[in-house]
Design an enzyme around this catalytic site. Structure first.
Site, PDB file in Angstrom:
ATOM      1  N   LYS A 249      -6.527   5.948  11.228  1.00 33.06           N
ATOM      2  CA  LYS A 249      -7.780   5.907  11.299  1.00 33.06           C
ATOM      3  C   LYS A 249      -8.100   5.875  12.940  1.00 33.06           C
ATOM      4  CE  LYS A 249      -9.391   2.490   8.607  1.00 33.06           C
ATOM      5  NZ  LYS A 249      -9.982   1.640   7.573  1.00 33.06           N
TER       6      LYS A 249
ATOM      7  N   GLU B  26       4.464   3.786   6.198  1.00 38.52           N
ATOM      8  CA  GLU B  26       3.131   3.106   6.502  1.00 38.52           C
ATOM      9  C   GLU B  26       2.227   3.954   5.468  1.00 38.52           C
ATOM     10  OE1 GLU B  26       1.739   0.405   6.169  1.00 38.52           O
ATOM     11  OE2 GLU B  26       1.313  -0.452   7.999  1.00 38.52           O
TER      12      GLU B  26
ATOM     13  N   VAL C 149     -10.856   3.167   3.043  1.00 39.73           N
ATOM     14  CA  VAL C 149     -10.481   4.279   1.925  1.00 39.73           C
ATOM     15  C   VAL C 149      -9.670   3.326   0.945  1.00 39.73           C
ATOM     16  CG1 VAL C 149     -10.519   6.020   3.389  1.00 39.73           C
ATOM     17  CG2 VAL C 149      -8.543   5.127   3.483  1.00 39.73           C
TER      18      VAL C 149
ATOM     19  N   ASP D 213      -4.921   1.263  11.183  1.00 36.64           N
ATOM     20  CA  ASP D 213      -6.055   1.055  11.478  1.00 36.64           C
ATOM     21  C   ASP D 213      -6.080   0.590  13.055  1.00 36.64           C
ATOM     22  OD1 ASP D 213      -8.647   0.331  11.816  1.00 36.64           O
ATOM     23  OD2 ASP D 213      -8.576  -1.099   9.922  1.00 36.64           O
TER      24      ASP D 213
ATOM     25  N   GLY E 262       0.918  -1.335   0.002  1.00 38.26           N
ATOM     26  CA  GLY E 262      -0.006  -0.135  -0.031  1.00 38.26           C
ATOM     27  C   GLY E 262       0.771   1.159   0.060  1.00 38.26           C
TER      28      GLY E 262
HETATM   29  P1  5GP Z   1      -3.716  -2.599  10.997  1.00 38.99           P
HETATM   30  O1  5GP Z   1      -2.731  -3.611  11.577  1.00 38.99           O
HETATM   31  O2  5GP Z   1      -3.323  -1.194  11.524  1.00 38.99           O
HETATM   32  O3  5GP Z   1      -5.138  -3.036  11.380  1.00 38.99           O
HETATM   33  O4  5GP Z   1      -3.891  -2.195   9.404  1.00 38.99           O
HETATM   34  C1  5GP Z   1      -2.914  -1.789   8.719  1.00 38.99           C
HETATM   35  C2  5GP Z   1      -2.749  -2.336   7.096  1.00 38.99           C
HETATM   36  O5  5GP Z   1      -4.217  -2.496   6.881  1.00 38.99           O
HETATM   37  C3  5GP Z   1      -2.374  -1.075   6.322  1.00 38.99           C
HETATM   38  O6  5GP Z   1      -1.036  -1.072   6.087  1.00 38.99           O
HETATM   39  C4  5GP Z   1      -3.284  -1.409   5.051  1.00 38.99           C
HETATM   40  O7  5GP Z   1      -2.568  -2.244   4.055  1.00 38.99           O
HETATM   41  C5  5GP Z   1      -4.485  -2.008   5.521  1.00 38.99           C
HETATM   42  N1  5GP Z   1      -5.729  -1.165   5.784  1.00 38.99           N
HETATM   43  C6  5GP Z   1      -6.096  -0.767   7.010  1.00 38.99           C
HETATM   44  N2  5GP Z   1      -7.001   0.256   6.928  1.00 38.99           N
HETATM   45  C7  5GP Z   1      -7.282   0.073   5.389  1.00 38.99           C
HETATM   46  C8  5GP Z   1      -8.125   0.919   4.550  1.00 38.99           C
HETATM   47  O8  5GP Z   1      -9.013   1.578   4.937  1.00 38.99           O
HETATM   48  N3  5GP Z   1      -8.133   0.703   3.204  1.00 38.99           N
HETATM   49  C9  5GP Z   1      -7.125  -0.217   2.639  1.00 38.99           C
HETATM   50  N4  5GP Z   1      -6.981  -0.051   1.166  1.00 38.99           N
HETATM   51  N5  5GP Z   1      -6.197  -0.622   3.636  1.00 38.99           N
HETATM   52  C10 5GP Z   1      -6.325  -0.774   4.723  1.00 38.99           C
END
Ligand code: 5GP
Length: 180
Positions: A131, A99, A153, A103, A45
């Site tokens: 987020k 990053e 998103v 999320d 991403g």
């Molecule tokens: P976390 O481990 O913080 O929950 O998630 C992080 C990863 O999840 C990010 O690097 C991304 O790849 C993916 N991710 C989290 N939220 C979103 C979002 O709203 N859209 C997209 N496309 N990927 C997300």
């Protein structure tokens, strides 16, 4: 705009993203002027964000892309695979993790924990988007592009099941409340 089964609407314009990246670049140039950071963009991403941010940097720096996968569809799977692609020694390095979006914070906290055992000199995170759920997490990025609500998103490198990375603006999904 429709991608697969979801409707998306424009959320953060390319112009706003570019402006923010210039600000983040200026902060990094200031904070790392005496250092030679090793930048670690987390694939997939962050590839577009990293490419734009890195070109704002005037400090001596190196880049090594790393990869993991913890996301499927619009829900975090809660699993983190081991980081791959890291060929450099991190010992005594000033690391900047790049990053795309934070999320739950799970991904970054696992990465930071892994680095904790490797003798790094310093580690900071720059995330384009943070987020709402991430704001409660212990691990926090020092550099944040945009704080948003708990929206899904895509665009500017971020995908929905592989699609949408090519979009210049960031879009948000029009999800029914129950699936958010
Ligand atoms: P976390 O481990 O913080 O929950 O998630 C992080 C990863 O999840 C990010 O690097 C991304 O790849 C993916 N991710 C989290 N939220 C979103 C979002 O709203 N859209 C997209 N496309 N990927 C997300």
């Amino acid at each position: 705009m429709k991608i697969k089964d979801l409707e998306f609407k424009k959320f953060i314009t390319a112009a706003k993203i570019n402006e923010k990246i210039k600000e983040l670049g200026a902060q990094l140039n200031e904070d790392y002027q005496q250092k030679k950071p090793l930048l670690l963009p987390i694939l997939n991403g962050s590839f577009i964000f990293a490419a734009d941010l890195i070109r704002e940097l005037k400090v001596d720096c190196r880049v090594s892309f790393v990869k993991h996968a913890s996301y499927q569809g619009t829900q975090s799977s809660g699993q983190l695979n081991t980081l791959i692609g890291l060929n450099e020694s991190l010992f005594n390095q000033d690391i900047i993790i790049i990053e795309d979006i934070m999320d739950t914070g799970l991904t970054l906290s696992k990465v930071i924990n892994e680095f904790g055992t490797l003798g790094v000199k310093s580690v900071e995170i720059v995330t384009l988007v943070r987020k709402a759920p991430a704001r409660a997490h212990a691990v926090q990025p020092k550099y944040i592009g945009f704080d948003i609500d708990d929206e899904f998103v895509l665009g500017y490198g971020l995908d929905y099941d592989g699609y949408g990375r090519n979009l210049k603006d960031i879009y948000k999904a029009l999800l029914p409340e129950t699936t958010k």
